[in-house]
Motif scaffolding. Structure first.
Motif, mmCIF file in Angstrom:
data_model
loop_
_atom_site.group_PDB
_atom_site.id
_atom_site.type_symbol
_atom_site.label_atom_id
_atom_site.label_comp_id
_atom_site.label_asym_id
_atom_site.label_seq_id
_atom_site.Cartn_x
_atom_site.Cartn_y
_atom_site.Cartn_z
ATOM 1 N N GLY A 150 0.790 -1.213 0.000
ATOM 2 C CA GLY A 150 0.000 0.000 0.000
ATOM 3 C C GLY A 150 0.826 1.268 0.000
ATOM 4 N N LEU A 151 0.137 2.390 -0.153
ATOM 5 C CA LEU A 151 0.784 3.687 -0.295
ATOM 6 C C LEU A 151 1.451 4.141 0.996
ATOM 7 C CD1 LEU A 151 1.288 6.097 -2.159
ATOM 8 C CD2 LEU A 151 -0.890 7.067 -1.382
ATOM 9 N N TRP A 152 0.837 3.844 2.159
ATOM 10 C CA TRP A 152 1.382 4.313 3.433
ATOM 11 C C TRP A 152 2.738 3.664 3.712
ATOM 12 C CZ3 TRP A 152 1.804 7.989 6.628
ATOM 13 C CH2 TRP A 152 2.213 7.795 7.942
ATOM 14 N N SER A 153 2.832 2.364 3.561
ATOM 15 C CA SER A 153 4.107 1.663 3.793
ATOM 16 C C SER A 153 5.168 2.125 2.799
ATOM 17 C CB SER A 153 3.912 0.147 3.679
ATOM 18 O OG SER A 153 3.055 -0.330 4.688
ATOM 19 N N THR A 154 4.759 2.357 1.563
ATOM 20 C CA THR A 154 5.701 2.846 0.554
ATOM 21 C C THR A 154 6.228 4.230 0.922
ATOM 22 O OG1 THR A 154 4.502 1.622 -1.150
ATOM 23 C CG2 THR A 154 6.010 3.346 -1.894
ATOM 24 N N THR A 155 5.320 5.097 1.393
ATOM 25 C CA THR A 155 5.730 6.445 1.809
ATOM 26 C C THR A 155 6.688 6.395 2.984
ATOM 27 O OG1 THR A 155 3.595 7.306 1.060
ATOM 28 C CG2 THR A 155 4.885 8.694 2.554
ATOM 29 N N LEU A 156 6.398 5.514 3.950
ATOM 30 C CA LEU A 156 7.298 5.365 5.100
ATOM 31 C C LEU A 156 8.690 4.925 4.658
ATOM 32 C CD1 LEU A 156 4.989 3.667 7.773
ATOM 33 C CD2 LEU A 156 5.793 6.036 7.735
ATOM 34 N N MET A 157 8.732 3.976 3.743
ATOM 35 C CA MET A 157 10.032 3.492 3.260
ATOM 36 C C MET A 157 10.823 4.607 2.580
ATOM 37 S SD MET A 157 10.935 0.895 0.158
ATOM 38 C CE MET A 157 11.109 2.289 -0.948
ATOM 39 N N LEU A 158 10.172 5.351 1.674
ATOM 40 C CA LEU A 158 10.870 6.413 0.955
ATOM 41 C C LEU A 158 11.305 7.535 1.897
ATOM 42 C CD1 LEU A 158 8.677 6.624 -2.273
ATOM 43 C CD2 LEU A 158 10.914 5.531 -2.014
ATOM 44 N N LEU A 159 10.451 7.875 2.859
ATOM 45 C CA LEU A 159 10.809 8.898 3.834
ATOM 46 C C LEU A 159 11.991 8.446 4.688
ATOM 47 C CD1 LEU A 159 10.233 11.621 5.180
ATOM 48 C CD2 LEU A 159 8.568 10.441 6.668
ATOM 49 N N PHE A 160 12.006 7.180 5.060
ATOM 50 C CA PHE A 160 13.110 6.614 5.844
ATOM 51 C C PHE A 160 14.437 6.763 5.091
ATOM 52 C CE2 PHE A 160 15.879 2.964 6.696
ATOM 53 C CZ PHE A 160 16.042 3.056 8.067
ATOM 54 N N PHE A 161 14.437 6.449 3.805
ATOM 55 C CA PHE A 161 15.682 6.517 3.043
ATOM 56 C C PHE A 161 16.094 7.957 2.759
ATOM 57 C CE2 PHE A 161 15.022 2.006 2.273
ATOM 58 C CZ PHE A 161 16.328 1.538 2.306
ATOM 59 N N TRP A 162 15.125 8.845 2.597
ATOM 60 C CA TRP A 162 15.505 10.249 2.421
ATOM 61 C C TRP A 162 16.210 10.758 3.674
ATOM 62 C CZ3 TRP A 162 13.825 14.836 4.929
ATOM 63 C CH2 TRP A 162 14.330 16.005 4.352
ATOM 64 N N ILE A 163 15.665 10.464 4.841
ATOM 65 C CA ILE A 163 16.314 10.880 6.088
ATOM 66 C C ILE A 163 17.681 10.219 6.219
ATOM 67 C CG2 ILE A 163 16.131 10.874 8.607
ATOM 68 C CD1 ILE A 163 13.092 10.917 8.292
ATOM 69 N N LEU A 164 17.784 8.954 5.786
ATOM 70 C CA LEU A 164 19.060 8.230 5.870
ATOM 71 C C LEU A 164 20.136 8.926 5.038
ATOM 72 C CD1 LEU A 164 20.541 5.601 6.846
ATOM 73 C CD2 LEU A 164 19.889 4.621 4.636
ATOM 74 N N PHE A 165 19.797 9.362 3.834
ATOM 75 C CA PHE A 165 20.801 9.991 2.974
ATOM 76 C C PHE A 165 21.093 11.423 3.404
ATOM 77 C CE2 PHE A 165 19.043 6.735 -0.074
ATOM 78 C CZ PHE A 165 20.122 5.881 0.080
#
Length: 508
Positions: A150-165
């Motif tokens: 779903g969209l929520w889990s996908t958004t969490l993943m992308l947000l996590f990696f943006w913060i990581l970088f």
């Protein structure tokens, strides 16, 4: 004076916009703007190729994980997050400019103390470079995550990696700043990455992967807890970086120069070589007495030493292609580190060099002799590879001679076009630096990679021995004619002397 924190804080956003606008105007007014503009297009082409590779990796990872029964797509991408973090961190040393800031013009303005620092921090956090990995992550998310979770889990993943970088960019800035202060700070990233890999060292790769896949399992449940954890880490690191940048810049800005009496080291044996000998002494004393040339020399020497040990006593670079690359890379380190800045240190006193005819020609000859002599160190350090039977004596000798001849011929060409003064001691508050010059980056890439393609082409057609002899003959030819091409470089530079002198003076 700079105002304190009680200054009208409601106008900070407008202030950041103004500072950003002034940065862009300063860049356009830069003496290297047109040269950088052309070079940027070439860099963009290289970035485009990198984007193609990242999309290819996304497709490959999706095909692998979609057929896996032991791992979910979110577990997999979070499990490899430590590797992406490490790669991103070290790639920044090649791609990202050093954390220097143009702060002097704003010192006397009514700004609160952290104005320029906060602008620098905001620029680094919201830089488009932090989104590069999304060319891999977004296609991967579309193909393997979005339709399954779903969209929520996908958004969490992308947000996590943006913060990581973003966290990676802040860690890079901290480490780069500390390394500028002292070379021993290289131990900090080594220790940090060793701690990251501790589960792998103690319990094996499966346990390591399982630990770092934990955020993926939380994202499957729609739990934002990993976001809160990594965001807290980012806030702490940003606060540390902000304070570190402020303390370093303000210390350098408020530093007062004091005249000290030094014992003058005499290299009497060089006196017999006349004016060229005097300029060799000037080069040596510049490295000994000035912070930035000395640091560059120490860094290059340590890099040569470490690479020579790895090449000689491990099997990491024993494959033919890797052997060719690292052999020529080890020889070119001194040139790539210091010679690509040719005339930039001299920009601090270029007017003195122009008072006598052919002073600069003697300076070129001195630099050529000194940097050719420096090649003896990597040659000696790589001799164990010959004794161990890994490399042939002809290979080692041909690469060394090729570097002293053709490679240095290429690097000395930069002297005609370099017109940016590099400070001898200050690092954080300079007007400009070679690290910001895309033209220099392209020259370094050409010096590193073009000879490898040339060597591989000859090896494929005629074999190793013929290729080494060809390199040896090319190197000898350029060494034998070095006075001719140095004079040619000098004559071309003198035709541009007023343009170059104006640039040196403007960037002091």
């Amino acid at each position: 004076m700079i105002c304190d924190k009680s200054t009208n804080k409601m106008n900070r956003f407008q202030l950041f916009k103004e500072l950003r606008r002034h940065r862009k105007l300063a860049e356009k007014r830069s003496i290297d703007y047109e040269k950088n503009k052309v070079a940027k297009y070439i860099v963009w082409v290289m970035w485009s190729l990198m984007v193609v590779y990242l999309v290819g990796f996304a497709i490959m990872f999706s095909l692998i994980i979609n057929g896996s029964e032991s791992l979910t797509s979110l577990e997999f991408i979070c499990g490899i997050a430590p590797f992406l973090f490490v790669i991103d961190f070290f790639v920044r040393f090649l791609m990202q400019q050093t954390p220097s800031q143009l702060i002097k013009p704003y010192v006397l303005l009514p700004l609160y103390r952290y104005a320029c620092i906060d602008n620098f921090m905001a620029t680094s956090i919201f830089s488009s470079g932090n989104l590069l990995w999304f060319f891999m992550l977004v296609p991967y998310a579309i193909m393997s995550v979005a339709f399954s979770y779903g969209l929520w889990s996908t958004t969490l993943m992308l947000l996590f990696f943006w913060i990581l970088f973003v966290l990676s960019s802040q860690c890079y800035t901290i480490v780069r700043t500390l390394i500028t202060n002292g070379i021993l700070w290289w131990a900090l990233p080594v220790v940090f990455f060793a701690l990251m890999a501790l589960p792998w060292i103690l319990n094996g790769f499966d346990v390591f992967f399982d630990i770092y896949a934990w955020p993926g399992r939380k994202f499957e449940e729609g739990n934002p807890l990993p976001i809160a954890i990594i965001l807290t880490m980012l806030i702490i690191v940003v606060a540390i970086n902000r304070r570190l940048q402020y303390s370093n810049i303000w210390r350098e800005l408020s530093k007062t120069e004091t005249t000290k009496l030094h014992s003058v080291t005499r290299f009497a044996f060089l006196d017999r070589y006349g004016e060229v000998g005097q300029y060799i002494q000037l080069e040596i004393k510049s490295i000994m007495r000035n912070k930035n040339p000395r640091k560059s020399f120490i860094t290059a020497t340590l890099l040569v030493l470490v690479l020579s040990i790895i090449i000689a006593f491990t099997e990491v670079y024993d494959q033919p292609y890797m052997a060719n690359f690292w052999c020529i890379y080890n020889f070119i380190i001194y040139g790539a580190t210091m010679l690509t800045r040719i005339m930039c240190n001299e920009g601090n006193y270029i007017d003195c060099l122009m008072v006598r005819k052919e002073n600069i020609l003697s300076l070129f000859q001195a630099k050529y002799i000194l940097f050719t002599a420096l090649l003896i160190l990597p040659l000696l350090l790589m001799l164990p590879t010959v004794f161990a039977g890994k490399w042939s004596p002809l290979m080692l000798l041909s690469y060394g001679v090729f570097t002293a001849g053709f490679q240095y011929f290429m690097m000395f060409q930069i002297a005609v076009y370099n017109k940016t003064t590099v400070p001898l001691n200050t690092k954080f508050i300079g007007k400009g630096g070679m690290e910001n010059n895309y033209f220099q980056i392209l020259i370094e890439l050409a010096v590193f990679f073009m000879p490898i393609f040339f060597v591989r082409l000859i090896q494929a057609a005629f074999g190793n021995t013929v290729s080494y002899l060809a390199l040896l003959l090319i190197g000898i030819a350029f060494i034998a004619t070095h006075r001719l091409w140095l004079r040619n470089i000098y004559n071309r530079m003198m035709k541009r002397r007023y343009i170059n002198m104006e640039g040196f003076r403007a960037t002091r």
